[in-house]
Design a protein around this motif. Structure first.
Motif, PDB file in Angstrom:
ATOM      1  N   SER A 284       0.944  -1.154  -0.161  1.00 30.01           N
ATOM      2  CA  SER A 284      -0.062  -0.133  -0.004  1.00 30.01           C
ATOM      3  C   SER A 284       0.967   1.197  -0.271  1.00 30.01           C
ATOM      4  O   SER A 284       1.835   1.184   0.738  1.00 30.01           O
ATOM      5  CB  SER A 284      -0.999   0.137   1.105  1.00 30.01           C
TER       6      SER A 284
ATOM      7  N   GLY B 278      -1.848   9.859  -8.704  1.00 30.96           N
ATOM      8  CA  GLY B 278      -2.513   9.044  -7.608  1.00 30.96           C
ATOM      9  C   GLY B 278      -3.674   9.848  -7.226  1.00 30.96           C
ATOM     10  O   GLY B 278      -3.878  10.962  -7.565  1.00 30.96           O
TER      11      GLY B 278
ATOM     12  N   ASP C  38      -4.375   9.417  -1.669  1.00 33.17           N
ATOM     13  CA  ASP C  38      -2.651   8.771  -1.386  1.00 33.17           C
ATOM     14  C   ASP C  38      -1.980   9.974  -0.933  1.00 33.17           C
ATOM     15  O   ASP C  38      -0.744   9.803  -0.698  1.00 33.17           O
ATOM     16  CB  ASP C  38      -2.300   8.179  -2.761  1.00 33.17           C
TER      17      ASP C  38
ATOM     18  N   GLY D 114      -0.378   5.544  -7.424  1.00 32.72           N
ATOM     19  CA  GLY D 114      -1.573   4.836  -8.232  1.00 32.72           C
ATOM     20  C   GLY D 114      -1.849   5.617  -9.237  1.00 32.72           C
ATOM     21  O   GLY D 114      -1.522   6.382  -9.797  1.00 32.72           O
TER      22      GLY D 114
ATOM     23  N   ASP E 251      -8.343   4.339 -10.972  1.00 35.09           N
ATOM     24  CA  ASP E 251      -7.984   2.918 -11.115  1.00 35.09           C
ATOM     25  C   ASP E 251      -9.005   2.061 -11.690  1.00 35.09           C
ATOM     26  O   ASP E 251      -8.993   0.951 -11.921  1.00 35.09           O
ATOM     27  CB  ASP E 251      -7.256   2.194  -9.914  1.00 35.09           C
TER      28      ASP E 251
ATOM     29  N   ASN F  79       3.954   2.120  -4.758  1.00 37.76           N
ATOM     30  CA  ASN F  79       3.263   0.607  -4.793  1.00 37.76           C
ATOM     31  C   ASN F  79       3.646  -0.204  -5.825  1.00 37.76           C
ATOM     32  O   ASN F  79       3.294   0.241  -7.077  1.00 37.76           O
ATOM     33  CB  ASN F  79       1.575   0.781  -4.792  1.00 37.76           C
TER      34      ASN F  79
ATOM     35  N   CYS G 261      -2.279  -1.244 -10.496  1.00 39.46           N
ATOM     36  CA  CYS G 261      -1.540  -0.428  -9.314  1.00 39.46           C
ATOM     37  C   CYS G 261      -0.385   0.332  -9.836  1.00 39.46           C
ATOM     38  O   CYS G 261       0.031   0.258 -11.226  1.00 39.46           O
ATOM     39  CB  CYS G 261      -1.097  -1.147  -8.344  1.00 39.46           C
ATOM     40  N   ALA G 262       0.353   1.186  -9.130  1.00 43.70           N
ATOM     41  CA  ALA G 262       1.394   1.945  -9.581  1.00 43.70           C
ATOM     42  C   ALA G 262       2.357   1.315 -10.267  1.00 43.70           C
ATOM     43  O   ALA G 262       3.022   1.753 -11.186  1.00 43.70           O
ATOM     44  CB  ALA G 262       1.781   2.752  -8.493  1.00 43.70           C
TER      45      ALA G 262
END
Length: 282
Positions: free
Chosen positions: A56, A102, A106, A130, A134, A160, A174-175
């Motif tokens: 995370s 993000g 975040d 991120g 998403d 992440n 995800c990132a």
């Protein structure tokens, strides 16, 4: 060959410290897996120290709040170490003019670090926690912006490393997927979360603070992700319990049943050598 177990209780006596993944093992992004939480709570009651180790991008106080909301009880763990925790050191050491990628949730990643959020054209560092959204975006939405940044050799700090996570019955990017594209474009990515050693050193330090000294041979890692949990645990030299019903389930599961031959072939293909496996932690 990995040995199938039915209960963590079967092997708990071999270990003093558990480094347990969170998303995919303790919850699916929507609700906690009750049996997994019970297994860790029982292990703690028997004297084991449980450190949750997650990619995370949020520092650990935010993850504590998040997983409580999903139904993970405080009794299931002693400490939490996040990719966000160890990434803050990378951000603090970089130029403070940040192009941030993000969601607003975040932004606590940057708190207290003296950063200034600027446009991509003005940035001297990229920090990616991120996607902005998403649910709808893919890495391709960022290609044009990243191409220009890569040409300028702007360092990319990824908070992440995960490529995808489960959210309910779907896989969400995800990132790490954006970092992968940036590297393909010729850019440099800096990463401290799993599978990199920084997050494991931080987790071991938390375990030592919680229980005192222990032998590294009595540490077990639990996880479901090949490029993160599995590689990280193996590189660090820990025994591994592989959770097969996680993000790779489509490779060897059919209607919630594991085809063990296909699973073993998948593990071999990925150079994975877990000591134990089970579909869900229980």
């Amino acid at each position: 060959m990995a040995v199938r177990i039915n209960s963590f209780r079967e092997i708990a006596g071999r270990y003093d410290v558990v480094l347990c993944d969170v998303w995919g093992v303790l919850h699916n992004g929507i609700q906690a897996f009750a049996s997994a939480c019970e297994a860790l709570a029982e292990a703690r009651a028997q004297g084991l120290t449980v450190v949750l180790i997650t990619n995370s991008p949020r520092p650990h106080p935010g993850v504590t709040v998040q997983i409580r909301g999903l139904g993970v009880p405080d009794e299931a763990y002693d400490r939490i170490v996040t990719s966000g925790d160890v990434t803050q050191a990378l951000i603090a050491a970089a130029d403070n003019r940040i192009f941030f990628i993000g969601a607003d949730r975040d932004l606590p990643l940057l708190e207290g670090l003296g950063t200034e959020i600027v446009s991509a054209d003005e940035a001297e560092t990229i920090v990616c926690a991120g996607f902005y959204d998403d649910e709808t975006e893919t890495p391709e939405h960022y290609r044009a912006t990243l191409t220009g940044l890569a040409k300028r050799k702007i360092p990319f700090i990824c908070a992440n490393p995960d490529l995808v996570v489960e959210r309910g019955h779907r896989l969400i990017p995800c990132a790490g997927a954006i970092a992968k594209l940036y590297e393909e474009l010729g850019g440099e990515a800096r990463i401290a979360g799993k599978p990199y050693i920084a997050i494991y050193r931080a987790a071991l330090a938390e375990a030592k603070a919680a229980r005192g000294a222990f032998d590294l041979s009595r540490v077990i890692a639990i996880g479901d992700g090949m490029p993160t949990d599995v590689k990280g645990a193996q590189d660090a030299g820990f025994d591994l319990l592989y959770i097969s019903a996680g993000i790779h389930a489509q490779e060897y599961m059919h209607e919630s049943r594991t085809d063990e031959a296909r699973l073993m072939a998948f593990l071999r293909q990925n150079g994975a050598q877990p000591k134990w496996w089970m579909p869900r932690l229980a």
